[in-house]
Design an enzyme around this catalytic site. Sequence first.
Site, PDB file in Angstrom:
ATOM      1  N   CYS A 113     -13.196 -43.777 -73.074  1.00 40.90           N
ATOM      2  CA  CYS A 113     -12.424 -43.180 -74.432  1.00 40.90           C
ATOM      3  C   CYS A 113     -11.430 -43.905 -74.491  1.00 40.90           C
ATOM      4  O   CYS A 113     -11.147 -45.085 -74.844  1.00 40.90           O
ATOM      5  CB  CYS A 113     -12.730 -41.710 -74.114  1.00 40.90           C
ATOM      6  SG  CYS A 113     -12.136 -41.090 -72.202  1.00 40.90           S
ATOM      7  N   SER A 114     -10.202 -43.044 -74.257  1.00 35.05           N
ATOM      8  CA  SER A 114      -8.863 -43.704 -74.488  1.00 35.05           C
ATOM      9  C   SER A 114      -7.782 -42.776 -73.775  1.00 35.05           C
ATOM     10  O   SER A 114      -6.611 -42.305 -73.897  1.00 35.05           O
ATOM     11  CB  SER A 114      -8.427 -43.619 -76.226  1.00 35.05           C
ATOM     12  OG  SER A 114      -8.613 -42.225 -76.549  1.00 35.05           O
TER      13      SER A 114
END
Length: 209
Positions: A113-114
Amino acid sequence: MDDHDDHHHHDPDNHYSDMQARVKALETLLTEKGLIDPAAIDVIVETYETKVGPRNGAQVVAKAWSDPEFAEWLKRDATAAIASLGFTGRQGEHMRAVFNTPETHNLIVCTLCSCYPWSVLGLPPVWYKAPAYRSRAVIDPRGVLAEFGLTLPEEKKIRVWDSTAELRYLVIPERPVGTEGMNETALADLVSRDAMIGTAIARAPEEAI
């Protein structure tokens, strides 16, 4: 061989794409009504992304360079050491500091994801969240660093750390030579956001702005 620490769990609370869509819709509406200037928004975002946000992390790095006891605390328990400077909050509760050395360079990525330590680095750069960076940083970290303008000696090992919902990383870059007499404020000016992600190194004193 370049290392990759992969203990990743997807963050179920991560709704960035949905949130980004809402923000974009709101920005479009306000722009159409003549209430905001998109160019002004871009300047504000860039400021927080590259200048204001990373100052917290730069202070952590500068203190680690200046204070051996703090550096040791940072190695043992980065979460507590960073919190002692008042930097806690969203996605920064569980931290690990990884120290660059003459033998090893560290690089941070989030492959699923981030995940990103907002409390010490501010807003994540767009490229950090891009699929190309998230995949290639693991597969070809040396090539990715070269694209950022950082060419490391072949003998220097690159270690890639994969951020998770439970644990986020902060790179402590090597202290530049010629900085022995500098105070923490001046040292912090040598530390960029990218150096704390690992896509750059700390600036030399003559490069400081």
